[in-house]
Each structure stands twice: as C-alpha cells, then as structure tokens.
Design an enzyme around this catalytic site. Structure first.
Site, short mmCIF file in Angstrom:
data_model
loop_
_atom_site.label_atom_id
_atom_site.label_comp_id
_atom_site.label_asym_id
_atom_site.label_seq_id
_atom_site.Cartn_x
_atom_site.Cartn_y
_atom_site.Cartn_z
CG ASP A 9 10.58 37.13 -19.16
OD1 ASP A 9 9.67 37.64 -19.88
OD2 ASP A 9 11.68 36.75 -19.58
CD GLU A 68 8.18 41.18 -19.51
OE1 GLU A 68 8.72 42.34 -19.14
OE2 GLU A 68 8.87 40.54 -20.17
CG ASP A 141 14.98 34.29 -20.36
OD1 ASP A 141 14.68 35.20 -20.72
OD2 ASP A 141 15.84 33.18 -20.74
#
Length: 160
Positions: A9, A68, A141
């Site tokens: 991420d 992502e 996160d």
C-alpha cells in the site's frame, strides 16, 4: 500449492507492506509492517522507500507481488508526489521481481468486504476476521497492504 504474496500500500509518509502465504483458500500472515518515510526532499524520500523495499526483498522471496494503485486526491501536488512514489516502487519491483499485479482501492475494498465503498475501518475489521487474528492491526496502512495481498490471493484462485 503455497504461494508467498507481497502486498503493498504505497503512501507518501508510510508504505504498508504485508507478506501472506496463500494455500487453497487459506491465508496466513507471515509479516506486515511499514516502510517509514521521513520528511525530507522528494529525492531522499524516494531513495528511502526503495531501500526499504530492497530490504524486504533481501529477507524474503515471493511468488507474487501486488500493489494498490494510487487513489484520487483533490490536491494536485499530492497526486504528483504519490505518482512519483508509485513510479519508483513499480520500477524497483520490476527490477527485483518482475511483473506485479495492480488493484484499485475500490477493487481491494470490494474483494475484502464485499463493498466497494467500505471504510478503512471496515477493511481492517474484515482483514482481522479473514486471517483469524485476535489483535487489531495498526496503523491502517498495514491493514491496507494485507488487504491488497488478500485481494491478489483471491484473484489467483479465480484464475486457476
């Protein structure tokens, strides 16, 4: 067949990462954490991010990597900064590992919670539940990175 998956991420302050082992619908969390990015010049922050990723690849080998995609932000400076981080991450992954999968935040939320408009807290709840964890995972996160890895594991099962 066991697959070791790295989920990432990307962010401009912290980059969450998660390593899961996926085997026939059962997913086990191996490791999860943050690559912390100190406030500094953009060039130094990108270097810090890439060095953190190098360390993860030095300590682990992966069958699959998933990242992502950047989310839409209203501030153009934020979008540009995130795009530069994302570009650096992409290059680094390609150099070290090769191909990787990409998922939008909506795809990740939908895969993990069943709702494309789920909140980060709902994603965190489902990540904890899907992995059978007793403790909450913080910061978000990290849960987002785990969700990316879980999304990729689910996507691989569909393709097989």
């Amino acid at each position: 067949m066991n697959l070791k998956i790295l989920g990432i991420d990307p962010g401009s302050r912290n980059c969450g990462y998660a390593i899961i082992e996926a085997n026939k619908g059962k997913n086990i969390l191996i490791e999860a954490g943050l690559i912390k990015i100190k406030p500094s010049t953009l060039q130094y922050q990108i270097t810090e991010l890439c060095e953190g990723l190098d360390l993860i690849f030095k300590n682990h080998s992966f069958d699959e990597v998933a990242i992502e995609d950047i989310f839409f932000a209203y501030n153009p400076k934020t979008v540009l900064k995130l795009a530069q981080f994302r570009g650096a991450l992409s290059l680094k992954i390609l150099q070290i590992h090769g191909d990787f999968a990409e998922y939008t935040p909506l795809q990740v939320k939908k895969a993990v919670t069943g709702k494309a408009k789920a909140t980060k807290e709902q994603v965190a709840f489902m990540v904890k539940r899907l992995l059978g964890l007793s403790k909450d995972i913080k910061p978000l996160d990290i849960t987002d990175a785990i969700a990316v890895a879980l999304t990729h594991a689910a996507n691989l099962r569909v393709r097989v």
